[in-house]
Design a protein around this motif. Structure first.
Motif, short mmCIF file in Angstrom:
data_model
loop_
_atom_site.label_atom_id
_atom_site.label_comp_id
_atom_site.label_asym_id
_atom_site.label_seq_id
_atom_site.Cartn_x
_atom_site.Cartn_y
_atom_site.Cartn_z
N GLY A 260 53.80 32.73 43.73
CA GLY A 260 54.64 33.54 44.60
C GLY A 260 54.17 33.43 46.03
O GLY A 260 53.53 32.45 46.41
N SER A 261 54.45 34.46 46.84
CA SER A 261 54.05 34.46 48.24
C SER A 261 53.49 35.83 48.61
O SER A 261 54.01 36.86 48.18
N PHE A 262 52.41 35.81 49.37
CA PHE A 262 51.84 37.03 49.90
C PHE A 262 52.53 37.34 51.23
O PHE A 262 52.54 36.50 52.14
N THR A 263 53.08 38.54 51.35
CA THR A 263 53.77 38.93 52.58
C THR A 263 52.98 39.96 53.37
O THR A 263 53.47 40.49 54.37
N SER A 264 51.76 40.26 52.89
CA SER A 264 50.89 41.19 53.61
C SER A 264 49.45 40.80 53.32
O SER A 264 49.17 40.08 52.34
N ILE A 265 48.53 41.27 54.14
CA ILE A 265 47.13 40.98 53.91
C ILE A 265 46.46 42.19 53.25
O ILE A 265 47.04 43.27 53.19
N GLY A 266 45.24 41.98 52.74
CA GLY A 266 44.49 43.07 52.13
C GLY A 266 44.48 42.98 50.61
O GLY A 266 44.89 41.99 50.00
N GLN A 267 43.99 44.05 49.97
CA GLN A 267 43.86 44.11 48.52
C GLN A 267 45.23 44.26 47.86
O GLN A 267 46.05 45.06 48.28
N GLN A 268 45.45 43.49 46.80
CA GLN A 268 46.68 43.57 46.01
C GLN A 268 46.47 42.87 44.68
O GLN A 268 45.45 42.21 44.47
N ASN A 269 47.42 43.05 43.77
CA ASN A 269 47.30 42.47 42.41
C ASN A 269 48.29 41.34 42.22
O ASN A 269 49.42 41.38 42.72
N VAL A 270 47.87 40.34 41.47
CA VAL A 270 48.72 39.22 41.06
C VAL A 270 48.80 39.24 39.54
O VAL A 270 47.80 39.50 38.86
N THR A 271 49.97 38.96 39.00
CA THR A 271 50.15 38.90 37.56
C THR A 271 50.24 37.44 37.11
O THR A 271 51.06 36.68 37.63
N LEU A 272 49.37 37.06 36.19
CA LEU A 272 49.43 35.73 35.58
C LEU A 272 50.08 35.87 34.22
O LEU A 272 49.67 36.70 33.40
N TYR A 273 51.08 35.06 33.94
CA TYR A 273 51.85 35.16 32.70
C TYR A 273 51.36 34.11 31.70
O TYR A 273 51.17 32.94 32.04
N GLY A 274 51.17 34.55 30.46
CA GLY A 274 50.63 33.68 29.43
C GLY A 274 51.69 32.89 28.70
O GLY A 274 52.83 33.34 28.54
N THR A 275 51.31 31.71 28.24
CA THR A 275 52.18 30.88 27.39
C THR A 275 51.32 30.26 26.29
O THR A 275 50.10 30.16 26.40
N GLY A 276 51.98 29.84 25.22
CA GLY A 276 51.28 29.17 24.13
C GLY A 276 51.05 30.08 22.95
O GLY A 276 51.51 31.22 22.90
N THR A 277 50.32 29.56 21.97
CA THR A 277 50.03 30.27 20.72
C THR A 277 48.55 30.10 20.41
O THR A 277 48.07 28.96 20.30
N PRO A 278 47.80 31.20 20.25
CA PRO A 278 46.37 31.07 19.93
C PRO A 278 46.15 30.34 18.61
O PRO A 278 46.86 30.57 17.63
#
Length: 586
Positions: A260-278
């Motif tokens: 994605g894109s960061f539109t501000s600076i400082g502390q924030q969270n990013v979500t990583l989405y999983g794929t596949g099968t264990p």
């Protein structure tokens, strides 16, 4: 004879020329005037054209030896075909199989990789296109944009059926925008509704990741494909705005991606989405890599825990007293059965499907139970360890079995003697611990999964015995194998009252009432500073909170606080891990 030669000479045919080349039967000339250096405007040959259906219905039934090498143009295949009498079939000049026929659904076309203004595409940038092939043959697939990059691949389908094609990208995005792909398959433009689009992001940002504070969300099970709930929440600190692409490696069939894109600076969270099968229950150490610019750390790691299968649990002990092992109504059983502690829920501390419990109230029943190869064995109060049972337990331990021995019966020395092949190992009773007649034991500062595990750090704290009973101390253990967590001050304090073996999956606690707690009504779990109103403040030593989480037992002997439930919880977490490792080795 002269006449015959003239016939052969005049049999030559010239088109656009009256001077056909020597030895040619038919000469189509590019110049009507051979002296002219420029070809005529109109030239070339158009062979008779048929669709594949027309060819097969109108021509094929009439093909024989005299038609051998007959040439046509197949408009369905977009290629020349000729009749081969030897094989009694049409051959394609475009290859052995000719042009393929296939279809695909634009809605399942997937754009892989990140696309950043001014950044060259790599092998991570490609399209995946599931196709259904109805005719084998050669294929070409391309997807173009007006923004400096495109996708192309070609190949051959040898059989009909379903395939997934990867179409690699090339070039470099010029502008930040959303591009619509113009897709062409085998020379035919494909009109996709809705269109397949690519989001080109701005130049990469500068940011740091805080993997130590990352949260793994969702439940992970072997053979179950990851869903939208399987994510990693990753805290980041952005110093320069822009795009980001954060990925993990693939471990045992699963991986995570966020962009994605960061539109501000400082502390924030990013979500990583999983794929596949264990594919396994091993802990997956995922390496997270970012595209952060500048001189910042771009990799770190986080662990993903997979739920282990249900464990079989054999309880060995006397039927006359249920406080020394995980009886059906005991507080320790309630603790084990609570999903917040051991379960398949997202918030379970230890991810396990659960337990199948069985009990053995005699040595013979215990031997029978051991022959069924349970995952975990808990020996409680107060069964005598016979020679036969000691042998069966030692054999079970040597196969990797997990034993948690909570006992105050001196017969346990038979087991340790057979386990180590040492006749001088001795088990004797002790009623003193730290000072005087106190019944609590200092937990040594050893840093491992038992003393500093997922349920808490108990180093330097105390565990307490059920006052009025005997605590067993084991002497003459092999010094290179016994990991001793507590000792008795009797006999100079060199005898172990709580230890683990390094070579085997065995833990020993020398008090049969170590898990004791009242087992009915509001007394389960024990939530007060004392075990039960009107009863001894030291008789019931295992305490848990109303939500079944661990808690210290306050108000114990000498006014100290003991941590039996925390130690037991760490022991059970260790036991589940060892049982799963042993299962995977079989």
């Amino acid at each position: 004879m002269t006449t015959l030669l003239n016939l052969f000479s005049f049999a030559q045919v010239g088109i656009n020329t009256d001077k056909p080349a020597s030895y040619s039967g038919l000469h189509v000339s590019e110049r009507k005037d051979p002296a002219n250096a420029n070809p005529d405007r109109y030239n070339g040959i158009i062979i008779q054209r048929y669709t594949e259906t027309e060819r097969d219905t109108q021509l094929t039934p009439n093909m024989g030896i005299t038609q051998n090498s007959l040439l046509i143009y197949n408009t369905s295949e977009d290629c020349y075909n000729y009749w081969n009498y030897a094989d009694m079939e049409w051959k394609s000049l475009c290859g052995a199989l000719g042009k393929s026929a296939f279809t695909f659904d634009c809605s399942v076309v997937t754009v892989r990789g990140s696309y950043v203004e001014g950044r060259e595409l790599t092998n991570s940038n490609f399209l995946t296109i599931p196709v259904v092939v109805t005719k084998p043959g050669e294929y070409t697939i391309m997807a173009t944009t007006t923004n400096g990059y495109s996708f192309f691949t070609s190949g051959t389908f040898l059989n009909t059926g379903e395939y997934t094609i990867q179409v690699p990208g090339q070039g470099k995005p010029v502008a930040v925008q959303v591009d619509t792909l113009n897709i062409n398959a085998n020379g035919i433009d494909v009109n996709c509704t809705p269109p397949v689009q690519v989001n080109v992001m701005s130049a990469a940002a500068t940011y740091t990741m805080s993997c130590g504070s990352a949260t793994v969300n969702g439940v992970y099970k072997v053979g179950t494909a990851l869903t939208a709930s399987n994510t990693i929440t990753l805290p980041v600190n952005v110093s320069v705005m822009g795009s980001y692409t954060i990925t993990t490696n693939t471990v045992d069939g699963i991986s995570f991606t966020g962009m994605g894109s960061f539109t501000s600076i400082g502390q924030q969270n990013v979500t990583l989405y999983g794929t596949g099968t264990p594919t396994s229950t091993t802990v997956k150490a995922m390496t997270i890599t970012s595209d952060s610019q500048g001189t910042v750390e771009t990799t770190c790691s986080v662990n993903v825990i997979v739920v282990v299968p249900t464990k079989t649990f054999l309880q060995i002990g006397s039927s006359s007293f249920s406080l020394g092992y995980v009886g059906e109504t005991s507080a320790s059983r309630a603790f084990l059965s609570a999903p917040v502690n051991f379960g398949a829920a997202e918030n379970s501390k230890i991810k396990v499907e659960g337990y199948n419990f069985s009990t053995a109230y005699s040595a013979s029943a215990a031997i029978t139970g051991l022959n069924n190869n349970p995952d975990i064995v808990l020996i409680g109060y107060h069964l005598d360890i016979t020679d036969d049972l000691a042998t069966a337990l030692a054999n079970y331990a040597k196969k990797g079995g997990v034993i948690m021995m909570i006992s105050e019966n001196t017969s346990v020395e038979r087991f340790f003697r057979k386990l180590y092949g040492m006749s001088n190992i001795d088990a004797s009773g002790s009623t003193t611990a730290n000072t005087g007649s106190a019944y609590y034991y200092t937990i040594q500062g050893i840093d491992d999964e038992i003393t500093n595990g997922v349920f808490g750090d108990v180093r330097g704290l105390y565990w307490g015995a059920d006052v009025g009973s005997t605590t067993i101390r084991i002497s003459n253990l092999p010094v290179n194998d016994a990991i001793i967590y507590s000792t008795s001050n009797a006999s100079g304090g060199n005898a172990a009252t709580f230890f683990r073996t390094a070579s085997y999956n065995v833990i020993f606690v020398g008090d049969g009432g170590w898990l004791s707690n009242l087992s009915t009504g509001a007394d389960v779990p024990n939530t007060g500073p004392t075990a039960h109103a009107g009863s001894s403040t030291t008789a019931y030593v295992f305490a848990i909170n109303p939500d079944f989480t661990v808690r210290p037992r306050t108000g114990y002997d000498d006014g100290v606080t003991i941590y039996n439930s925390t130690v037991f919880a760490n022991m059970m977490a260790w036991a589940v891990k060892k049982a799963e490792e042993n299962r995977l080795k079989k």
